[in-house]
Design a protein around this motif. Structure first.
Motif, short mmCIF file in Angstrom:
data_model
loop_
_atom_site.label_atom_id
_atom_site.label_comp_id
_atom_site.label_asym_id
_atom_site.label_seq_id
_atom_site.Cartn_x
_atom_site.Cartn_y
_atom_site.Cartn_z
N PRO A 1 31.51 42.28 14.36
CA PRO A 1 32.42 41.19 14.70
C PRO A 1 32.36 40.07 13.66
CG PRO A 1 31.12 41.84 16.61
CD PRO A 1 30.53 42.55 15.43
N GLU A 2 33.48 39.44 13.43
CA GLU A 2 33.53 38.42 12.39
C GLU A 2 32.52 37.30 12.64
OE1 GLU A 2 36.82 35.25 10.91
OE2 GLU A 2 37.37 37.36 10.65
N TRP A 3 32.37 36.89 13.90
CA TRP A 3 31.44 35.80 14.21
C TRP A 3 30.01 36.16 13.84
CZ3 TRP A 3 27.26 36.48 17.35
CH2 TRP A 3 27.29 37.57 18.23
N LEU A 4 29.67 37.46 14.02
CA LEU A 4 28.31 37.89 13.71
C LEU A 4 28.10 37.97 12.19
CD1 LEU A 4 25.61 38.89 14.80
CD2 LEU A 4 26.56 41.22 14.91
N TRP A 5 29.13 38.43 11.46
CA TRP A 5 29.08 38.47 10.00
C TRP A 5 28.89 37.05 9.45
CZ3 TRP A 5 29.49 41.94 5.83
CH2 TRP A 5 29.83 41.37 4.59
N VAL A 6 29.69 36.10 9.97
CA VAL A 6 29.61 34.72 9.51
C VAL A 6 28.25 34.12 9.82
CG1 VAL A 6 30.53 32.39 9.89
CG2 VAL A 6 32.10 34.33 9.63
N TRP A 7 27.75 34.36 11.01
CA TRP A 7 26.42 33.86 11.40
C TRP A 7 25.34 34.39 10.47
CZ3 TRP A 7 22.22 36.69 13.63
CH2 TRP A 7 21.17 35.88 14.11
N GLY A 8 25.37 35.70 10.22
CA GLY A 8 24.37 36.30 9.33
C GLY A 8 24.51 35.81 7.90
N SER A 9 25.76 35.65 7.44
CA SER A 9 26.00 35.15 6.08
C SER A 9 25.48 33.74 5.90
CB SER A 9 27.50 35.20 5.76
OG SER A 9 27.99 36.52 5.81
N GLN A 10 25.70 32.91 6.93
CA GLN A 10 25.20 31.54 6.85
C GLN A 10 23.69 31.52 6.69
OE1 GLN A 10 26.81 28.83 6.48
NE2 GLN A 10 28.44 28.48 7.97
N ILE A 11 23.00 32.34 7.46
CA ILE A 11 21.54 32.37 7.40
C ILE A 11 21.06 32.87 6.03
CG2 ILE A 11 19.48 33.52 8.31
CD1 ILE A 11 20.82 33.49 11.06
N ILE A 12 21.63 34.00 5.59
CA ILE A 12 21.20 34.59 4.31
C ILE A 12 21.53 33.67 3.14
CG2 ILE A 12 21.63 36.49 2.70
CD1 ILE A 12 22.10 38.28 5.18
N ASN A 13 22.76 33.15 3.09
CA ASN A 13 23.16 32.31 1.96
C ASN A 13 22.42 30.98 1.94
OD1 ASN A 13 24.88 34.17 0.80
ND2 ASN A 13 26.66 33.48 1.95
#
Length: 332
Positions: free
Chosen positions: A307-319
């Protein structure tokens, strides 16, 4: 007693009605699961067909299939250099385009001596915009360009919020990641159409599959390149031109050296540029859109179903973590 009988009849009617709804929901659930299973089988087959079967057959004759010359942009290091070397190992003559003349000449000399092919260098800084393309067009005139690899690209120094980027960096991303591919395709495509053969490889990124915060401009530029590639393929496949969008995840190159923890640990999901280029070249002519590397293909499938929300959440943490790591290295 009559009231009890009426209640019982009503209960049975409600039961029948609910039963119909349950059966309908069961059918919908079964259809959904069947569809997902079918998609999984198809994706698994595509993975095997694309990344493993080609290694069991003889090497593709790219000169016969596409032409004698290949143009590779951003070719003095990383994926561009490795891809040029792989093409040269198949007997394809190489035209290297990049901004550093000394590095270009060194790479060209090494490829010519190692693989016994002809090499040509064209010095061009794609960040300069429109002014550079007349000289590139003149340098490519009368060459049987069979393959174009639009590899040149720029990334952030490290993940960063868009408002903190300089205007120069924004224009560099637009000129290098978007304009360069458009103009290079515009230069070589007419000749390919005339000869009714050719291949164009546009190196995008896995960040194109969903919005990726803290690399917003880069992610968007690669999404453009991915859509551009796929649309062009539909336009020109009938004319004998194969156009491929490459969407890799992390590859160990200078561009991602800010991610020290990922790259320096030789994480198995992060191949070297040479390994990546070897895998990616084996997919040319087979898949119009691929990560180019089998482990990245598994990652991409998972990303598409995320899901897009999960991708964005994970991207925020990693980046955010990569940004802190990069800044800490700069301080010391």
């Amino acid at each position: 007693m009559a009231a009890v009988d009426s209640f019982y009849l009503l209960y049975r009617e409600i039961g029948r009605s609910c039963s119909c709804y349950v059966e309908a929901l069961a059918l919908v659930g079964a259809w959904y699961m069947a569809r997902k299973c079918f998609t999984l089988v198809c994706d698994s087959y595509s993975l095997i067909r694309l990344h493993f079967i080609p290694k069991l057959v003889s090497r593709t004759d790219f000169v016969k299939q596409y032409g004698r010359w290949a143009v590779v942009t951003g070719s003095t290091s990383g994926i561009g250099k490795a891809y040029a070397e792989e093409l040269a190992s198949h007997g394809v003559n190489i035209i290297l385009i990049s901004r550093n003349k000394e590095k270009l000449e060194a790479v060209a000399k090494d490829i010519a001596e190692t693989y016994k092919v002809e090499t040509v260098v064209v010095v061009a800084d794609f960040s300069k915009g429109r002014e550079i393309y007349s000289s590139i067009k003149e340098a490519l005139r009368d060459k049987d360009i069979g393959i174009l690899v639009n590899n040149v690209g720029v990334f952030y120094a490290y993940p960063e919020y868009f408002s903190r980027l300089s205007e120069d960096k924004i224009w560099e991303i637009v000129n290098v990641n978007i304009a360069a591919a458009n103009m290079m395709v515009h230069i070589v495509l007419p000749g390919m159409v005339e000869r009714k053969r050719g291949a164009i490889v546009n190196v995008s990124s896995a960040s194109c599959c969903k919005p990726t915060p803290q690399v917003a401009a880069y992610s968007a530029s690669k999404a453009y390149l991915d859509h551009f590639s796929r649309a062009l393929h539909y336009e020109y496949a009938s004319k004998g031109i194969f156009i491929q969008s490459l969407t890799p995840f992390f590859v160990s190159t200078n561009m991602v050296q800010f991610a020290h923890r990922i790259v320096s640990n030789k994480f198995f999901l992060v191949p070297s540029a040479k390994i990546y280029a070897r895998h990616a070249l084996s997919t040319l002519g087979i898949s119009k859109r691929t990560t180019g590397y089998w482990l990245h293909s598994i990652q991409f499938l998972l990303a598409q179903y995320t899901p897009e929300w999960l991708w964005v959440w994970g991207s925020q943490i990693i980046n955010s973590a990569l940004r802190r790591e990069a800044l800490s290295h700069r301080l010391y």
